[in-house]
Design an enzyme around this catalytic site. Structure first.
Site, mmCIF file in Angstrom:
data_model
loop_
_atom_site.group_PDB
_atom_site.id
_atom_site.type_symbol
_atom_site.label_atom_id
_atom_site.label_comp_id
_atom_site.label_asym_id
_atom_site.label_seq_id
_atom_site.Cartn_x
_atom_site.Cartn_y
_atom_site.Cartn_z
ATOM 1 N N ASP A 27 28.481 -1.116 -1.655
ATOM 2 C CA ASP A 27 27.168 -0.454 -1.717
ATOM 3 C C ASP A 27 27.429 1.043 -1.677
ATOM 4 O OD1 ASP A 27 24.059 -1.591 -0.624
ATOM 5 O OD2 ASP A 27 24.450 0.546 -0.875
ATOM 6 N N TYR A 136 11.660 0.030 -15.014
ATOM 7 C CA TYR A 136 12.395 -0.811 -14.063
ATOM 8 C C TYR A 136 12.640 -2.199 -14.661
ATOM 9 C CZ TYR A 136 13.067 -4.085 -10.242
ATOM 10 O OH TYR A 136 13.536 -5.104 -9.462
ATOM 11 N N LYS A 140 16.320 -4.178 -16.140
ATOM 12 C CA LYS A 140 16.824 -5.514 -15.770
ATOM 13 C C LYS A 140 16.920 -6.413 -17.003
ATOM 14 C CE LYS A 140 17.079 -5.232 -11.185
ATOM 15 N NZ LYS A 140 18.222 -5.671 -10.370
ATOM 16 N N ARG A 276 -3.306 1.221 -9.666
ATOM 17 C CA ARG A 276 -1.992 1.836 -9.838
ATOM 18 C C ARG A 276 -1.508 1.472 -11.245
ATOM 19 N NH1 ARG A 276 2.738 -0.002 -5.739
ATOM 20 N NH2 ARG A 276 2.491 -1.950 -6.886
HETATM 21 N N1 UFG Z 1 -0.751 -2.471 -3.286
HETATM 22 C C1 UFG Z 1 -1.863 -1.787 -2.815
HETATM 23 N N2 UFG Z 1 -1.667 -0.702 -2.038
HETATM 24 C C2 UFG Z 1 -0.426 -0.234 -1.695
HETATM 25 C C3 UFG Z 1 0.708 -0.944 -2.178
HETATM 26 C C4 UFG Z 1 0.503 -2.059 -2.972
HETATM 27 O O1 UFG Z 1 -2.992 -2.157 -3.101
HETATM 28 O O2 UFG Z 1 -0.327 0.794 -0.991
HETATM 29 C C5 UFG Z 1 -0.955 -3.651 -4.121
HETATM 30 C C6 UFG Z 1 -0.354 -3.498 -5.507
HETATM 31 O O3 UFG Z 1 -1.275 -2.909 -6.374
HETATM 32 C C7 UFG Z 1 -0.023 -4.932 -5.861
HETATM 33 C C8 UFG Z 1 0.291 -5.591 -4.514
HETATM 34 O O4 UFG Z 1 -0.258 -4.725 -3.535
HETATM 35 O O5 UFG Z 1 -1.143 -5.566 -6.378
HETATM 36 C C9 UFG Z 1 1.772 -5.725 -4.268
HETATM 37 O O6 UFG Z 1 2.386 -4.466 -4.479
HETATM 38 P P1 UFG Z 1 3.899 -4.173 -4.114
HETATM 39 O O7 UFG Z 1 4.153 -2.729 -4.444
HETATM 40 O O8 UFG Z 1 4.188 -4.659 -2.742
HETATM 41 O O9 UFG Z 1 4.696 -5.106 -5.106
HETATM 42 P P2 UFG Z 1 4.619 -5.181 -6.697
HETATM 43 O O10 UFG Z 1 3.954 -6.485 -7.012
HETATM 44 O O11 UFG Z 1 4.090 -3.977 -7.317
HETATM 45 O O12 UFG Z 1 6.174 -5.153 -7.026
HETATM 46 C C10 UFG Z 1 6.988 -6.267 -6.898
HETATM 47 C C11 UFG Z 1 8.412 -5.806 -6.635
HETATM 48 C C12 UFG Z 1 8.917 -5.012 -7.793
HETATM 49 C C13 UFG Z 1 8.735 -5.801 -9.056
HETATM 50 C C14 UFG Z 1 7.315 -6.242 -9.224
HETATM 51 C C15 UFG Z 1 7.153 -7.141 -10.408
HETATM 52 O O13 UFG Z 1 8.471 -5.036 -5.472
HETATM 53 O O14 UFG Z 1 10.263 -4.723 -7.588
HETATM 54 O O15 UFG Z 1 6.909 -6.987 -8.088
HETATM 55 O O16 UFG Z 1 5.927 -6.874 -10.984
HETATM 56 F F1 UFG Z 1 9.049 -5.056 -10.125
#
Ligand code: UFG
Length: 321
Positions: A27, A136, A140, A276
Site C-alpha cells: 500500500d 471512477y 475500473k 449530486r
Molecule cells: N448521500 C446523501 N448525502 C450525503 C452522502 C450521500 O444524500 O452526504 C446519498 C447519495 O446521493 C447516494 C447514497 O447517499 O444516494 C449513497 O451515497 P454514497 O456516497 O455513500 O455511495 P454511492 O452510492 O455514491 O457510491 C458507492 C461507492 C462508490 C461507487 C458507487 C457506485 O462508494 O465507490 O457506489 O455507484 F462508485
C-alpha cells in the site's frame, strides 16, 4: 494484497489471516492507514513503480493477488480524471505486468457497481451493459477489459467483484470506515448524530417511493468473505468470472436515516439539498451469481445490523479522538 491499508482491504486481510492464509500487504498509504495493517508483513510501495513492484512480487511469489488499491471518490474523479486513470487503471496495468513477469496467475480484482452507470433496470445483472457515467467507473472498466487478454495470452485467471455500497465495521470495533474527506452516507449520518452538524440529503425528487436514492448496502465482512470464496475458486481451477456483490435489497436515503435513528436512539439532523451529479436513482444488485457459483451467503442480511456495527465503531473512534 494491494490496498490492504484501506477499508475493505484491511477487513479482507484480517479475515484471510484468521483463516490461516499468509498475507503480505502492499500500500502506498496515500489514502489508507498504517494502523489498519496491524502486524501483517507490509511494504509501502506505489503500484506505479513497476520495477520495484516486479522485484517484490518475484521475491514473495504469492499464490494469488487480491487487488484493492485504488481511489474511490466519484466526485473527485470528475474533477481530476487523470488521477483515476493513472492510479486505478495505470496502477493495475503495472500490477498485471509484475504478476505476468513473475508467473503469478490468480487475481481477485475490486470493481464497482459504477461500471453499470445508469442501469436500464434493477436488479442489475452481471451481463447488463457496461456504461459508466463517471471517470471512477471508467477507470475500473478499463481494467476489467484488460483482464480477458491477460487470461487469453498469459493464463492469468481473475475474479472481478463489483461492489455495491460497502458499509459497516468489524463487530469487535477494531476496523471500520475512515475516509478523509468522508463522502459515504452511513459514516456521515453517524458523524451527524455525534456532532449535531446536519447532513445534506442529495435530492428528494428521484423516481423512487420517497424521492431519495436507493442503494444496496452490504456489510464489509460479507464483502471480505466474497474475496475469500473467489480466491478459493481460483485455487480450485475455476475460470475467470465477474460477480456483483450486494444483498439484492435496496434502501432509500431516508430509510437509512431511519435505521440510523433506530440504532442510535437519536434524531439525525439533516436537510434536503440538490441532487449530486452522477447519482443513479436506484442501484440494486442481482447478486444470485455469487451465491450460486461460489456459495456466498451473507451473515448481515439487514441494514439495521450493518448500521449497528458502524455505530459501534464510530462511537469508539469519537471517544478515542
Ligand atoms: N448521500 C446523501 N448525502 C450525503 C452522502 C450521500 O444524500 O452526504 C446519498 C447519495 O446521493 C447516494 C447514497 O447517499 O444516494 C449513497 O451515497 P454514497 O456516497 O455513500 O455511495 P454511492 O452510492 O455514491 O457510491 C458507492 C461507492 C462508490 C461507487 C458507487 C457506485 O462508494 O465507490 O457506489 O455507484 F462508485
Amino acid at each position: 494484497m494491494t490496498g490492504g491499508a484501506g477499508y475493505i482491504g484491511a477487513h479482507t486481510a484480517a479475515l484471510l489471516r484468521r483463516r490461516g492464509y499468509a498475507v503480505t500487504v502492499v500500500d502506498n498509504l496515500s489514502r489508507g492507514y498504517r494502523h489498519n495493517v496491524g502486524d501483517a508483513p507490509f511494504h509501502q510501495l506505489d503500484l506505479a513503480d513497476t520495477p520495484a513492484l516486479s522485484a517484490l512480487v518475484a521475491a514473495i511469489r504469492p499464490d494469488a493477488v487480491v487487488h484493492f488499491a485504488a481511489y474511490i471518490a466519484v466526485g473527485e474523479s470528475m474533477r481530476v480524471p487523470e488521477l483515476y486513470f493513472a492510479n486505478n487503471t495505470g496502477g493495475s496495468l503495472s500490477l498485471l505486468t509484475a504478476m505476468t513477469r513473475a508467473g503469478i496467475r490468480c487475481l481477485v480484482f475490486s470493481s464497482t457497481a459504477a461500471v453499470y452507470g445508469m442501469p436500464r433496470a434493477v436488479p442489475i445483472l452481471e451481463d447488463f451493459p457496461i456504461a459508466p457515467v463517471n471517470a471512477y467507473g471508467e477507470s475500473k472498466v478499463l481494467v476489467e477489459r484488460m483482464l480477458p487478454w491477460f487470461d487469453q495470452v498469459h493464463g492469468l485467471r481473475s475474479m472481478v467483484l463489483r461492489y455495491f455500497n460497502a458499509a459497516g465495521a468489524d463487530p469487535e470495533g477494531r476496523l471500520g470506515e475512515e475516509h478523509e474527506p468522508e463522502t459515504h452516507l452511513i459514516p456521515l449520518l453517524l458523524r451527524a448524530v455525534l456532532s449535531g452538524e446536519p447532513v445534506t440529503v442529495f435530492g428528494d425528487d428521484y423516481p423512487t417511493p420517497d424521492g431519495t436514492c436507493i442503494r444496496d448496502y452490504i456489510h464489509v465482512h460479507d464483502l471480505a468473505e466474497a474475496h475469500i470464496l473467489a480466491l478459493e475458486a481460483l485455487f480450485a481451477g475455476a475460470p475467470s468470472n465477474q460477480f456483483n456483490v450486494g444483498l439484492g435489497q435496496g434502501y432509500s436515503v431516508l430509510e437509512v436515516i431511519r435505521a440510523v435513528e433506530s440504532v442510535t436512539g437519536k434524531k439525525v439532523p439533516y436537510r434536503v439539498g440538490p441532487r449530486r451529479e452522477g447519482d443513479p436513482a436506484i442501484l440494486v444488485a442481482g447478486a444470485g451469481r455469487l451465491g450460486r457459483t461460489l456459495g456466498w451467503a451473507p451473515q448481515y442480511p439487514g441494514l439495521t445490523e450493518i448500521v449497528r456495527t458502524a455505530w459501534d465503531f464510530a462511537r469508539q473512534r469519537s471517544q478515542t479522538k
